[in-house]
Structures are given as C-alpha cells and as structure tokens.
Design an enzyme around this catalytic site. Structure first.
Site, PDB file in Angstrom:
ATOM      1  N   CYS A  39       2.273  -8.145   6.260  1.00 14.87           N
ATOM      2  CA  CYS A  39       3.210  -7.132   6.748  1.00 14.87           C
ATOM      3  C   CYS A  39       2.434  -6.076   7.530  1.00 14.87           C
ATOM      4  O   CYS A  39       1.367  -5.628   7.107  1.00 14.87           O
ATOM      5  CB  CYS A  39       4.026  -6.572   5.574  1.00 14.87           C
ATOM      6  SG  CYS A  39       3.859  -4.836   5.198  1.00 14.87           S
ATOM      7  N   CYS A  42       1.621  -2.681   6.053  1.00 14.87           N
ATOM      8  CA  CYS A  42       0.710  -2.912   4.916  1.00 14.87           C
ATOM      9  C   CYS A  42      -0.716  -3.104   5.423  1.00 14.87           C
ATOM     10  O   CYS A  42      -1.671  -2.616   4.826  1.00 14.87           O
ATOM     11  CB  CYS A  42       1.102  -4.156   4.119  1.00 14.87           C
ATOM     12  SG  CYS A  42       2.796  -4.138   3.536  1.00 14.87           S
TER      13      CYS A  42
END
Ligand SMILES: [Zn+2]
Ligand SMILES: [Zn+2]
Length: 401
Positions: A39, A42
């Site tokens: 992600c 992230c």
C-alpha cells in the site's frame, strides 16, 4: 492518503473480543503501525518507522504489522483503514490512533501533546564530566597518541623543538605520522628514535632494523634493533621478517581510515563498506564519517567496545537506515579544552556498545575517561554536519575540533 482494509480482515475483526491485546504490558511507550508492504501510504511510512525505531531506541518501541500478510496479528487492533498508527503509553494504554499517512514530526508532536516524554530515557544516558578517579600515571609513561601505557621495550621518541613526544610503539608513531599536516616527512623522520630491543637504548629510527612478526590476533609485532646481527639472532627464537624502516613504513601506512586517513591495523579497526568497496574506520565514529566524506550510503560493521559483539549500521541519505541490535549506543569521549569547551577526546576514546550496561562496564574500567553517551544516529549526524574543509582536517593533530 488512506487505503481501505481488505474485506476479510474487516469482517473477522468485527467479531473479535474487545481488549484481547490489553493484557500485554510494556515499559516503553509503543507506536504500532498497521499497514501492508504494497500500500503506497504504508510504503511512505516505512522509512519514518525505521528512523523512529533506531533514533528512539530504548525510549519508544516501534512495531509494524503487515495486516495483509499476517491478518491474525492485526485483528486485535480493530482497525478500519491502513495505515493506522496506534499510540500506547508505557502502561500499555491506548492513547491515540491515527488513520492514513502520518509524518515523523507529527508523530513526535502527538507524543508530546499526549504528555508522553520520549526524552526521559535518553536524558538519563551516561554523562561523565569529571573523572571518577584522576589519572595518576607519570607523564613519560603515557603514549601521546593512544593514551596507553608505554612499554619501555617498544618506546618511540619524536624530538620536537620545545618538547618531545613519547609513543608506545612504532605503530602509534605511524598513526601520529599520518595525523600530522604541513611537515616534511623526511625531516620528521630524522627526529625519531626507537628503543633497541636488546639494550633498551634509543637508536635512530631510519637506520634501525625491524623484526616484523605477527601475534595470535594477526596484529603485527614490531621489534627494533640498532644492530642488524642482533635482529638476526632474535629472529631465530622469535619468527618474523627483517625489514628496513622504509619497508616498515610502507606496511604501516598501507591500511588507512577511510574518513580521517590515519594508519590503522585492520584487526583494530571498524569495517566500512561503501558500494562494492571495503575499507576501515580507525574508530566507530570515523566509520560513520565515511558517509559524510564520500557522500555515499555505507554499511558499518563495528564491534562492541567491551565484548566485541557485532553492531551493524546501514545509512541511507545521511541517516540511519538500520541498526542491529536496535539497543546499540555510542560513547562520545570528550575533554574540556583550555577555554572550557567540550571537544572530542580523539579516536582512541570512542566506541559503540550493544547496550548501556556494556558501556557502563567499559567506563568502570576507565575511571579517568570523560564524555557522554549519545545515540548512533547522533554519531552519524555529528559527522554529516561537517563541511568538506572540516572533514579534510578531521583527526589531524592540532586541527581536530
Ligand atoms: Zn600508543
Ligand atoms: Zn579515523
């Protein structure tokens, strides 16, 4: 930026009993980041978490949980989105949670707002401004370079205009030689005398013969002889090669600190890797300085100053990218100069330790030592802020600040 959590994870989280995690207790404040390696926000969190983990080692725990790869580990936190950062105080109580990307400064500001003091532990780091016991050794028994005791069998004397410099061994002489600037090397060498191994009398260094051997650790052993026949005789009972001053000099100056250019024995030095090249730092702090001198990412393989346990540091863009073990700390040996300013006590007074307990034991054995405990990140930062001019003068006698 936020990424919805995968459905399966959300569903199972809904069913989870409340407070399953609460039983776990921790003595340090803890930041838990729940995300996934694929992600995008992230991924942006990853270097920040690394910095916090190494920069605040011993003051805050930082944990990353990949909830896509490891849904079970994420369940107890009942998150709705990734990334989510959860702030736990030292009692394990959740104090705050944030969804989406969260910058380093924002994280630190939030801890402050929550009244969680991350400086507390670092503030209690070891500081020794006055010696525990004075150094009572006589001045002419102390090596000018390494501060070690001078072995009368290997003493080297460099005659100066006003005073003479005493060194513990030919090796410390070559460290000294590689630390002086603006002197004619030939003129410098004419001032050097070495101790004759047989008679303990001083003899001119450049015309002496040297028995060059090796100890069990691989460190060279150097014995000086005014008389070549005496050297040959010693060689029969003590193996080694007979070499001239010129050969000794080239061997002693072959390995250098990649930061300050001092002569080193690899057996004593700190390993540094930059690109595909392996080199040395004469001390742990010099090794960090290689990142500053070369403007490259480096890998440092240091040894704990007390136990020799490995400590590995990787840098990225002038910052710490990883530190193993995360508890590792640095000792910055310092002295007060005549004006009262704290200055570096030199390469022989620096070191890294796997933890504070090892540093304390090392200091206990060195009651005259002064300085302070710093983080490994600080040891790097101290070098990264140097200008190219300061780097050129680093560790040079009379120039090092
Ligand atoms: Zn020495
Ligand atoms: Zn150095």
């Amino acid at each position: 930026m936020k990424t919805p959590l995968k459905n399966s994870v959300t569903a199972s989280i809904m069913l989870l009993a409340i407070g399953a995690w609460a039983a776990e207790s921790t003595k340090l404040p803890k930041l838990v980041d729940l995300g996934a390696d694929k992600c995008i926000p992230c991924k942006m969190m990853a270097p920040i978490l690394k910095e916090l983990k190494t920069g605040y080692a011993g003051r805050m725990e930082v944990e990353f949980i990949d909830v896509w790869k490891n849904p079970g580990a994420g369940k107890p936190y009942k998150i709705k989105l990734i990334p989510t950062q959860i702030f736990f105080d030292a009692f394990g109580k959740e104090r705050f949670r944030h969804e989406g990307f969260f910058g380093k400064e924002d994280i630190l500001a939030k801890w402050k707002e929550l009244g969680v003091d991350l400086k507390g532990k670092a503030g209690s780091g070891i500081v020794r401004e006055t010696p525990v016991a004075a150094d009572t050794r006589l001045r002419d028994t102390i090596c000018f370079m390494c501060d070690g005791n001078i072995d009368p069998k290997t003493k080297v004397v460099v005659k100066g205009q006003a005073e003479q410099r005493l060194l513990c061994s030919p090796h410390c002489y070559f460290i000294y030689f590689s630390s002086i600037v603006g002197t004619d090397p030939k003129a410098e060498e004419a001032k050097v005398s070495v101790t004759d191994w047989t008679s303990d009398k001083m003899a001119p260094a450049t015309s002496a013969s040297y028995l060059y051997g090796m100890d069990a650790k691989g460190r060279p052993t150097v014995k000086a002889f005014a008389d070549k026949d005496a050297a040959t005789k010693e060689q029969q009972t003590s193996p080694g090669n007979l070499v001239t001053w010129e050969v000794l000099r080239s061997k002693e100056l072959a390995a250098r600190c990649a930061f300050c250019d001092r002569a080193v024995y690899p057996e004593d030095a700190c390993g540094v890797k930059f690109g595909a090249t392996h080199g040395y730092g004469c001390c742990t702090h010099c090794a960090m300085g290689v990142a500053a001198r070369l403007g490259q990412d480096i890998e440092v393989e240091a040894k704990d100053g007390l136990t020799g346990e490995p400590i590995r540091v990787k840098t990225l863009d002038g910052q710490i990218a990883s530190l193993e073990p995360a508890s590792a700390i640095a000792w910055f040996g310092q002295l007060k100069d005549p004006s009262g300013k704290w200055v570096s006590a030199g390469c022989f007074k620096q070191g890294f330790f796997v933890n504070e307990a090892n540093l304390q034991k090392w200091l206990d054995a060195r009651p005259a030592m002064t300085g302070r405990q710093i983080t490994v990140a600080q040891a790097l930062a101290d070098k990264m802020k140097l200008s190219p001019e300061q780097i050129a003068k680093a560790c040079k006698l009379g120039e090092c600040k």
